[in-house]
Design a protein around this motif. Structure first.
Motif, PDB file in Angstrom:
ATOM      1  N   MET A 103       0.859  -1.184   0.000  1.00  0.00           N
ATOM      2  CA  MET A 103       0.000   0.000   0.000  1.00  0.00           C
ATOM      3  C   MET A 103       0.899   1.239   0.000  1.00  0.00           C
ATOM      4  SD  MET A 103      -2.745  -1.416   2.804  1.00  0.00           S
ATOM      5  CE  MET A 103      -4.250  -0.615   2.309  1.00  0.00           C
ATOM      6  N   THR A 104       0.380   2.341  -0.505  1.00  0.00           N
ATOM      7  CA  THR A 104       1.223   3.537  -0.613  1.00  0.00           C
ATOM      8  C   THR A 104       1.464   4.140   0.774  1.00  0.00           C
ATOM      9  OG1 THR A 104      -0.642   5.024  -0.843  1.00  0.00           O
ATOM     10  CG2 THR A 104       0.230   4.061  -2.869  1.00  0.00           C
ATOM     11  N   LEU A 123       0.736   7.072   1.712  1.00  0.00           N
ATOM     12  CA  LEU A 123      -0.500   7.740   2.132  1.00  0.00           C
ATOM     13  C   LEU A 123      -1.509   6.735   2.672  1.00  0.00           C
ATOM     14  CD1 LEU A 123      -2.279  10.302   2.208  1.00  0.00           C
ATOM     15  CD2 LEU A 123      -2.981   9.770  -0.111  1.00  0.00           C
ATOM     16  N   GLU A 124      -1.662   5.611   1.979  1.00  0.00           N
ATOM     17  CA  GLU A 124      -2.617   4.596   2.433  1.00  0.00           C
ATOM     18  C   GLU A 124      -2.241   4.062   3.811  1.00  0.00           C
ATOM     19  OE1 GLU A 124      -4.655   2.058  -1.000  1.00  0.00           O
ATOM     20  OE2 GLU A 124      -2.501   2.039  -1.165  1.00  0.00           O
ATOM     21  N   VAL A 141      -4.833   4.003   6.878  1.00  0.00           N
ATOM     22  CA  VAL A 141      -5.244   2.818   7.636  1.00  0.00           C
ATOM     23  C   VAL A 141      -5.116   3.093   9.135  1.00  0.00           C
ATOM     24  CG1 VAL A 141      -4.680   0.421   8.179  1.00  0.00           C
ATOM     25  CG2 VAL A 141      -4.670   1.182   5.810  1.00  0.00           C
ATOM     26  N   GLN A 182     -13.042  12.098   5.788  1.00  0.00           N
ATOM     27  CA  GLN A 182     -11.951  11.640   4.933  1.00  0.00           C
ATOM     28  C   GLN A 182     -11.005  12.801   4.611  1.00  0.00           C
ATOM     29  OE1 GLN A 182     -12.794  10.608   0.863  1.00  0.00           O
ATOM     30  NE2 GLN A 182     -11.139   9.141   0.807  1.00  0.00           N
ATOM     31  N   ILE A 206      -6.986  12.927   5.330  1.00  0.00           N
ATOM     32  CA  ILE A 206      -5.943  13.153   4.325  1.00  0.00           C
ATOM     33  C   ILE A 206      -5.062  14.331   4.746  1.00  0.00           C
ATOM     34  CG2 ILE A 206      -5.535  13.862   1.936  1.00  0.00           C
ATOM     35  CD1 ILE A 206      -7.916  12.184   1.111  1.00  0.00           C
ATOM     36  N   ALA A 229       4.388  10.267  -1.499  1.00  0.00           N
ATOM     37  CA  ALA A 229       3.122   9.865  -0.879  1.00  0.00           C
ATOM     38  C   ALA A 229       2.447   8.718  -1.621  1.00  0.00           C
ATOM     39  CB  ALA A 229       2.178  11.060  -0.813  1.00  0.00           C
ATOM     40  N   ASP A 230       2.552   8.708  -2.950  1.00  0.00           N
ATOM     41  CA  ASP A 230       1.831   7.708  -3.734  1.00  0.00           C
ATOM     42  C   ASP A 230       2.698   6.514  -4.124  1.00  0.00           C
ATOM     43  OD1 ASP A 230      -0.402   9.269  -3.535  1.00  0.00           O
ATOM     44  OD2 ASP A 230      -0.048  10.324  -5.408  1.00  0.00           O
ATOM     45  N   ARG A 281     -12.328   1.655  -1.752  1.00  0.00           N
ATOM     46  CA  ARG A 281     -11.846   3.026  -1.569  1.00  0.00           C
ATOM     47  C   ARG A 281     -12.276   3.599  -0.230  1.00  0.00           C
ATOM     48  NH1 ARG A 281     -10.634   6.182  -5.242  1.00  0.00           N
ATOM     49  NH2 ARG A 281      -9.608   5.190  -6.979  1.00  0.00           N
ATOM     50  N   ARG A 288     -10.139  -0.724   2.831  1.00  0.00           N
ATOM     51  CA  ARG A 288      -8.722  -0.474   3.048  1.00  0.00           C
ATOM     52  C   ARG A 288      -8.227  -1.300   4.232  1.00  0.00           C
ATOM     53  NH1 ARG A 288      -8.687   5.074   3.893  1.00  0.00           N
ATOM     54  NH2 ARG A 288      -9.339   5.504   1.770  1.00  0.00           N
ATOM     55  N   PRO A 312      -3.842   2.131  -5.962  1.00  0.00           N
ATOM     56  CA  PRO A 312      -4.033   2.688  -4.622  1.00  0.00           C
ATOM     57  C   PRO A 312      -5.475   3.139  -4.422  1.00  0.00           C
ATOM     58  CG  PRO A 312      -2.113   3.662  -5.671  1.00  0.00           C
ATOM     59  CD  PRO A 312      -2.794   2.844  -6.707  1.00  0.00           C
ATOM     60  N   SER A 313      -5.968   3.009  -3.191  1.00  0.00           N
ATOM     61  CA  SER A 313      -7.360   3.365  -2.921  1.00  0.00           C
ATOM     62  C   SER A 313      -7.523   4.862  -2.728  1.00  0.00           C
ATOM     63  CB  SER A 313      -7.848   2.624  -1.672  1.00  0.00           C
ATOM     64  OG  SER A 313      -7.076   3.018  -0.563  1.00  0.00           O
ATOM     65  N   VAL A 314      -6.411   5.565  -2.504  1.00  0.00           N
ATOM     66  CA  VAL A 314      -6.466   7.011  -2.315  1.00  0.00           C
ATOM     67  C   VAL A 314      -5.107   7.546  -2.732  1.00  0.00           C
ATOM     68  CG1 VAL A 314      -5.812   6.773   0.117  1.00  0.00           C
ATOM     69  CG2 VAL A 314      -6.877   8.863  -0.641  1.00  0.00           C
ATOM     70  N   SER A 315      -5.072   8.729  -3.337  1.00  0.00           N
ATOM     71  CA  SER A 315      -3.778   9.246  -3.756  1.00  0.00           C
ATOM     72  C   SER A 315      -3.818  10.762  -3.797  1.00  0.00           C
ATOM     73  CB  SER A 315      -3.393   8.692  -5.125  1.00  0.00           C
ATOM     74  OG  SER A 315      -4.330   9.126  -6.083  1.00  0.00           O
TER      75      SER A 315
END
Ligand SMILES: Nc1ncnc2c1ncn2[C@@H]1O[C@H](COP(=O)(O)OP(=O)(O)O)[C@@H](O)[C@H]1O
Ligand SMILES: [Mg+2]
Lengths: 277, 437
Positions: free
Chosen positions: A100-101, A103-104, A108, A135, A139, A155-156, B283, B288, B417-420
């Motif tokens: 996962m990135t 950011l992810e 989580v 959300q 972020i 981040a990605d 997403r 997640r 990715p689920s968010v970027s």
């Protein structure tokens, strides 16, 4: 200053092996407390007891929030130590969500804020329950931490593809995203080069002071004596599961028990550091 | 084994090929070579050496060619990876094309292809449902057919005893399947990996055996017949038309194809709903958390995620879609019996998910199309006196082995990715965990 965590007569036995033997010490609020000791001294085991991965054989782990709420950590089931008592941790062997990135990973960590219960999680599928603003806030928080650890540009990228030092920092940022009152770090400087260790020390001082995030107490296991001596307010020394010294960095450094324990282990690096004074 | 190391590559390849051929002889000799034909009084065993010889020869030369290919290019991983990237790229265009083809199928396809389309879509839906459990949450479930059966029987029993219609029963079937998902999940989700797989497998069998033996409720081995067909806002699709039927209302000739077309669109809509919910959940925090669980359960726990509840949601949401598909199966067949819910169904659906690429929606759809549609296409193709459709399981197996060798992550791997913050970039499959239970 008030104690945030008080460890009282903590004992952990694995079959015939006494990994932690009636250990008592206190972590004061707003301080960095270091736990040092030779390999196999029982440091990680203490962390696993505090964070609910092991149930102690006996003893008491009392956590007190600034607001006065008290938690007996030895009785709280696994995930609630992070969720309710707000104790966060990192692992000696990095445990990021590699696929996962960055950011992810930070998203989580904010799971419980994003989804307080299953019903709200399911309502969000249909765009109900006011999920969007939450959300957005999550972020923003993730961005704040990415910025603090210098990973905004990545981040990605998947966490597993980041350089080692960046992974260490990301794991700390992820732990901080649960808004902990106590952050437990298991050898965060292991494998870092001197410059990275320096940056890590700065990051931890900023976390303690609340310059980034809401401020929190830190419990730190570390072998790098440079880092320990520079940033910790209080040092606890373990050997064979027992506490052999406890005090300020300067006191501990001059304690003959500590010098003996480290020289006895024959680890050149640490021996030098500890006996240098 | 120092001797093997000293031998030349050619000799080793030959030896490998010979051993493979020997194994093939053992397998095909029984599976292909021996056949039972109905005789005058009893079954007669007949021996067919030619197909066996052909199969063994294919294995021998195939193995030899594979070894030769390995020797020729030792670093043979570049090609599959490029293929993977190409596939993921093409995916963006392939999915809409398939959707349009599916939506317009009744315009250009006859009855046979519509029926086949319904069958394929049922498996696509099952695959997408199981993908939530296996692909996203990383929980190996070998008893998915149990939820399919619960959905089918819930609908069948409710419809035949209380006279409820398909649309009333559909949510009921999903709900019952979800309840079964939770009931099964609570005790077994503490188990991991192989243990979870074994217990879910047993659960699937238990459900089937209970259905088989609870004759007063389920009709036992006789099954349940006379299950009503779905209606379109109250309009029926009876073959002879009559008042209140679709044909009567619109003043057209009643025709059995109308019902097939309607059923096709029903399952298409249900499959697309499954897809939409899965994509959306991915997403959102819940999805997640499933993926995080697949990546590292210990880390999830350290972040305050309730691992048991999160697994249970994956299990029961997957089960819900299995239940929906079961209800559709019952209404389409108008008859169900325990024979339709054997372990092999779970295995086929799992194979579709694994073949398609764990977690990939497009991959699962493609795998279902190839495995279910493709194997039906084999019907009537007769080689050396055998109908290939009889060997579809064998071909499944070969397809699985080939895909697992060339692309261990399935046809479409990697994940988005689920968010970027910027433009989302595909994450390559090597980094993504499969989950350990
Ligand atoms: N789960 C376990 N089962 C058995 N023994 C363990 C377990 N965890 C730790 N130990 C033992 O406890 C002792 C202390 O280990 P650990 O806490 O990891 O030391 P440290 O982190 O100080 O290097 C070691 O002897 C280790 O082998
Ligand atoms: Mg350790």
């Amino acid at each position: 200053m008030a104690d945030i965590l008080s460890v009282e007569s903590l004992t952990m036995r694995f079959g015939g092996l006494l990994a932690v033997d009636s250990l008592s010490f206190a972590v004061r609020a707003g301080e960095i407390t270091a736990v040092i000791g030779p390999n196999g001294a029982g440091k990680t085991t203490v962390f696993n007891c505090i964070t609910g991965f092991y149930r102690p054989t006996s003893g008491r782990l009392a956590l007190t929030h600034a607001g006065g709420d008290g938690f007996e950590l030895q009785t709280i089931p696994g995930h609630n130590i992070a969720r309710r008592a707000r104790v966060a941790r990192t692992f000696q062997n990095i445990r990021l969500f590699a696929g996962m990135t960055a950011l992810e990973n930070l998203m989580v960590a904010q799971h419980n804020r994003l989804m307080p219960n299953v019903a709200s999680g399911l309502l969000a599928v249909f765009g109900l329950g006011g999920y969007r603003p939450i959300q957005h806030a999550a972020i923003e928080k993730a961005k704040l931490w990415l910025d603090a650890i210098g990973l905004m540009a990545r981040a990605d990228d998947p966490a597993g593809a980041l350089p080692y030092g960046a992974q260490r920092r990301l794991e700390i940022a992820r732990a901080m995203c649960i808004d902990p009152v106590l952050l437990c770090l298991d050898e965060p400087a292991a494998g870092l080069n001197p410059r990275e260790s320096e940056e890590l020390s700065d990051l931890l001082l900023r976390i303690r002071g609340g310059q980034v995030g809401g401020g929190c107490s830190i419990l730190l296991i570390e072998h790098d004596m440079g880092v320990v001596m520079r940033i910790s307010d209080h040092v606890v020394v373990l050997d064979h599961g027992e506490k052999i010294s406890d005090g300020t960095p300067a006191e501990v450094r001059n304690d003959p028990h500590v010098i003996a324990a480290y020289l006895g282990e024959g680890d050149e690096d640490e021996g030098h550091e500890a006996s240098a004074a | 084994m120092s001797g093997t190391a000293l031998r030349s590559p050619a000799a080793r390849a030959l030896r490998d090929a010979f051993l493979s051929a020997l194994v093939a002889l053992g397998i095909f000799g029984v599976m292909v070579g021996l056949r039972t034909d109905p005789g005058a009084r009893s079954l007669v065993l007949s021996w067919h050496p030619v197909p066996v010889a052909v199969a063994v020869a294919i294995v021998f030369f195939g193995r030899l060619a594979l070894s030769g290919w390995r020797i020729a290019r030792p670093a043979g991983t570049a090609a599959p990876r490029r293929l993977a990237e190409g596939m993921t790229h093409a995916g963006r265009y392939v999915a809409p094309v398939f959707l349009i083809l599916a939506l317009t199928l009744p315009l250009y396809a006859g009855r046979y292809y519509l029926d086949l389309g319904i069958l394929v879509l049922t498996y696509v839906m099952l695959g997408w449902g199981l993908n939530i459990v296996v692909g996203l949450a990383g929980l190996l479930d070998l008893g998915y057919v149990a939820f399919y059966a619960v959905g089918a029987y819930t609908f069948a029993i409710a419809a035949t005893t209380f006279g409820l219609g398909f649309w009333t029963c559909l949510p009921l079937a999903g709900l019952f399947a979800a309840i079964f998902g939770v009931l099964l999940g609570f005790p077994v989700l503490r188990l991991r990996g192989d243990y979870l797989a074994i217990v879910t497998l047993a659960f699937g069998e238990i459900v089937r055996v209970v259905i088989l033996n609870w004759v007063s409720l389920t009709g036992g081995p006789n099954g349940i017949s006379g299950i009503p067909r779905p209606t379109l806002f109250g309009l029926t699709f009876l073959a002879d038309g009559g008042p209140g039927s679709f044909a009567d209302y619109f003043g057209i000739e009643p025709n059995i194809t109308q019902r097939v077309i309607f059923l096709f669109y029903v399952i298409l809509a249900m499959a697309l709903l499954t897809n939409w919910v899965s994509l959306r959940l991915r997403r959102l925090p819940l999805g997640r958390a499933w993926e995080a669980l697949r990546e590292d359960e210990v880390a999830c726990r350290s972040l305050g995620i309730n691992v048991t509840v999160t697994k249970l949601t994956a299990f029961s949401i997957g089960a819900t879609f299995g239940g929906f598909a079961g209800a559709f199966f019952a209404t389409r067949q108008a008859f169900i019996s325990p024979e339709s819910f054997t372990f092999i169904e779970s295995a086929i659906v799992l194979a579709i998910v694994v073949l398609g690429g764990l977690g990939s929606q497009l991959g699962v759809a493609l795998a279902a199309l190839v495995m279910i549609g493709g194997s039906e296409m084999l019907r009537g193709i007769i080689i050396l006196g055998v109908d290939l459709v009889e060997y579809r399981m064998l071909l499944f197996g070969i397809a699985l082995v080939v895909v697992m060798v060339l692309r261990p992550r399935g046809l479409v791997s990697g994940r988005t990715p689920s968010v970027s913050l910027g433009r989302p970039r595909e994450i390559s499959a090597e980094l993504v965990a499969e989950g350990r239970g």
